[in-house]
Design a protein around this motif. Structure first.
Motif: not given
Length: 228
Positions: A116-122, A133-139
């Motif tokens: 899953i792509g991730l946008l937000g604060t640094r 989040i343990a069940t998915a890779e956040l990119v």
């Protein structure tokens, strides 16, 4: 149940929660009991940048005591960035805390998303949403683009509105994550990103963190368990 919200971080996020809660309770045919207190977005972002969890927890604790005095049964924080100290706050909160990160994690487990792509604060991006989040890779975005996204997000959250230049930064980052990094969906890791992305018009699937949190608040307040 009487809902207590810590809002103001930022103003557009608070408005987003408020409108969604009004709509959800109207649809359910139930009265909405709600009190909102105001936390300052620039103060939160400064504490986040400094890693000063104690200072932010003290603010939350003071505001939650006010919610308790108003009759609230539980508290929720209307900010993803504001969850950087959520475990410390939960330990001292005068009211039970309904945290967003648990709702997000449960949704990802239900949907089976793995990248899953991730946008937000640094901090949200660099910690991959605080390591919860343990069940998915956040990119997150790569290279200098991560800092550009953070700066645009911080400015948008403080103002409560998005400029055309900021919108272009977020959309370019999302396109890169989708087209070059092969993510299955885009996580809106900042509540104010609702000013930019909408599930009805987005060209890629969204993980709407604020929407998931509102759903959890509604189900909890109405006494209906969320699906597992």
């Amino acid at each position: 149940m009487h809902i207590g919200l810590i809002g103001g971080i930022g103003p557009a996020a608070t408005d987003h929660y408020y409108r969604r809660l009004i709509a959800a309770f109207a649809q359910a045919g139930a009265p909405l009991e709600l009190t909102v207190v105001h936390a300052d977005a620039p103060t939160l972002l400064a504490n986040l940048a400094a890693g000063d969890a104690a200072a932010q927890v003290a603010i939350y604790r003071r505001l939650t005591a006010r919610l308790a005095d108003a009759g609230a049964d539980f508290v929720a924080i209307t900010s993803i960035a504001g969850h950087f100290c959520v475990e410390d706050f939960a330990a001292v909160s005068p009211l039970p805390l309904l945290d967003m990160l648990s709702a997000i994690s449960a949704h990802i487990q239900r949907t089976g998303l793995s990248r899953i792509g991730l946008l937000g604060t640094r901090t949200v991006m660099e910690t991959r949403l605080y390591g919860r989040i343990a069940t998915a890779e956040l990119v997150p975005p790569r290279g200098d683009r991560l800092g550009t996204v953070h700066d645009a997000y911080a400015a948008m959250a403080a103002a409560g509105s998005v400029t055309p230049d900021q919108r272009a930064i977020f959309r370019a980052a999302a396109d890169q994550l989708r087209n070059e990094d092969g993510v299955e969906a885009l996580m809106l890791g900042g509540t104010d990103l609702a000013l930019v992305f909408d599930a009805a018009t987005s060209p890629y699937p969204l993980v709407d963190c604020a929407g998931l949190h509102v759903d959890a608040i509604v189900h909890h307040a109405l006494g209906n368990p969320l699906p597992t």
